[in-house]
Design a protein around this motif. Sequence first.
Motif, mmCIF file in Angstrom:
data_model
loop_
_atom_site.group_PDB
_atom_site.id
_atom_site.type_symbol
_atom_site.label_atom_id
_atom_site.label_comp_id
_atom_site.label_asym_id
_atom_site.label_seq_id
_atom_site.Cartn_x
_atom_site.Cartn_y
_atom_site.Cartn_z
ATOM 1 N N ALA A 106 -4.845 -8.632 -0.918
ATOM 2 C CA ALA A 106 -3.466 -7.995 -0.905
ATOM 3 C C ALA A 106 -3.297 -6.996 -2.064
ATOM 4 O O ALA A 106 -2.707 -5.944 -1.795
ATOM 5 C CB ALA A 106 -2.573 -9.337 -1.383
ATOM 6 N N TYR B 45 -5.114 -0.906 7.754
ATOM 7 C CA TYR B 45 -4.084 -1.672 7.458
ATOM 8 C C TYR B 45 -4.122 -3.270 8.361
ATOM 9 O O TYR B 45 -3.884 -4.202 7.547
ATOM 10 C CB TYR B 45 -2.828 -1.191 7.919
ATOM 11 C CG TYR B 45 -2.343 0.262 7.408
ATOM 12 C CD1 TYR B 45 -2.411 0.512 5.879
ATOM 13 C CD2 TYR B 45 -2.088 1.281 8.194
ATOM 14 C CE1 TYR B 45 -2.497 1.651 5.564
ATOM 15 C CE2 TYR B 45 -1.763 2.455 7.504
ATOM 16 C CZ TYR B 45 -1.743 2.790 6.324
ATOM 17 O OH TYR B 45 -1.859 3.884 5.646
ATOM 18 N N GLU B 46 -4.367 -3.179 9.678
ATOM 19 C CA GLU B 46 -4.502 -4.438 10.182
ATOM 20 C C GLU B 46 -5.874 -5.300 9.746
ATOM 21 O O GLU B 46 -5.636 -6.464 9.572
ATOM 22 C CB GLU B 46 -4.697 -4.163 11.745
ATOM 23 C CG GLU B 46 -4.437 -5.496 12.595
ATOM 24 C CD GLU B 46 -4.449 -5.286 14.066
ATOM 25 O OE1 GLU B 46 -3.935 -5.865 14.662
ATOM 26 O OE2 GLU B 46 -5.382 -4.455 14.522
ATOM 27 N N LEU C 124 -4.883 -6.822 6.433
ATOM 28 C CA LEU C 124 -3.935 -7.766 6.746
ATOM 29 C C LEU C 124 -4.390 -8.916 7.303
ATOM 30 O O LEU C 124 -4.024 -10.321 6.846
ATOM 31 C CB LEU C 124 -2.673 -7.294 7.478
ATOM 32 C CG LEU C 124 -1.661 -6.405 6.813
ATOM 33 C CD1 LEU C 124 -0.739 -5.651 7.658
ATOM 34 C CD2 LEU C 124 -0.931 -7.316 6.008
ATOM 35 N N VAL D 23 1.029 -11.128 9.931
ATOM 36 C CA VAL D 23 0.238 -9.890 9.920
ATOM 37 C C VAL D 23 0.855 -8.984 10.767
ATOM 38 O O VAL D 23 0.995 -7.816 10.145
ATOM 39 C CB VAL D 23 -1.190 -10.315 10.597
ATOM 40 C CG1 VAL D 23 -1.902 -9.084 10.956
ATOM 41 C CG2 VAL D 23 -2.031 -11.321 9.901
ATOM 42 N N LEU E 281 4.059 -7.401 8.996
ATOM 43 C CA LEU E 281 3.547 -6.640 7.726
ATOM 44 C C LEU E 281 2.988 -5.335 8.369
ATOM 45 O O LEU E 281 3.278 -4.312 7.614
ATOM 46 C CB LEU E 281 2.982 -7.169 6.733
ATOM 47 C CG LEU E 281 3.536 -8.377 5.805
ATOM 48 C CD1 LEU E 281 2.438 -8.969 5.306
ATOM 49 C CD2 LEU E 281 4.642 -7.640 5.098
#
Length: 173
Positions: A65, A157-158, A161, A110, A113
Amino acid sequence: MSKQSLWDKWLPHPFVSVLVGLSWLMLAHSADAASLTMALFLAIFIPKLIQPFIDRTPNINWIEASKLFFVVFWDIIIANINVAKLVLGPTHKLQPKWFRVPLETQHEEVNTLLAMIITTTPGTVSAGIDQDRGDILVHALNTNDINEEILLIKVRYEKPLMNIFGVKAGAQS
């Protein structure tokens, strides 16, 4: 009924407690005894007050994170510079596009965000998560290659996450 530990009883949402306490200290512009006491009081009282309304934070990989936070922070800075150049330059060079980013999972946190990160990064806006289709509709202010944009969103990003929440592709909330 399970027995609640003293920690869970007094700090049901530790992350919220930290945010509330630090927010109070920043608003007070002081770290004197009165401000610290009030910050502690609010850090305990407010999370207990909202406890019935929010679930316990899932197990989060805080190292991942933190890494993602700095990636997003950096991307926002760079995107602001790029967007400023685009809107201050000749607008006929802009190539706005709508495209769909297929989602690897139906995990609610997920995907929410991911949509939020896309929206906060200047130059892109997520218009919505389509759970039935399994994608996010995105508008980019300027892009030459939609597939490159999709790959960038998925890799930067994905995937992080999913690692943060310990989610595998195809998983549901």
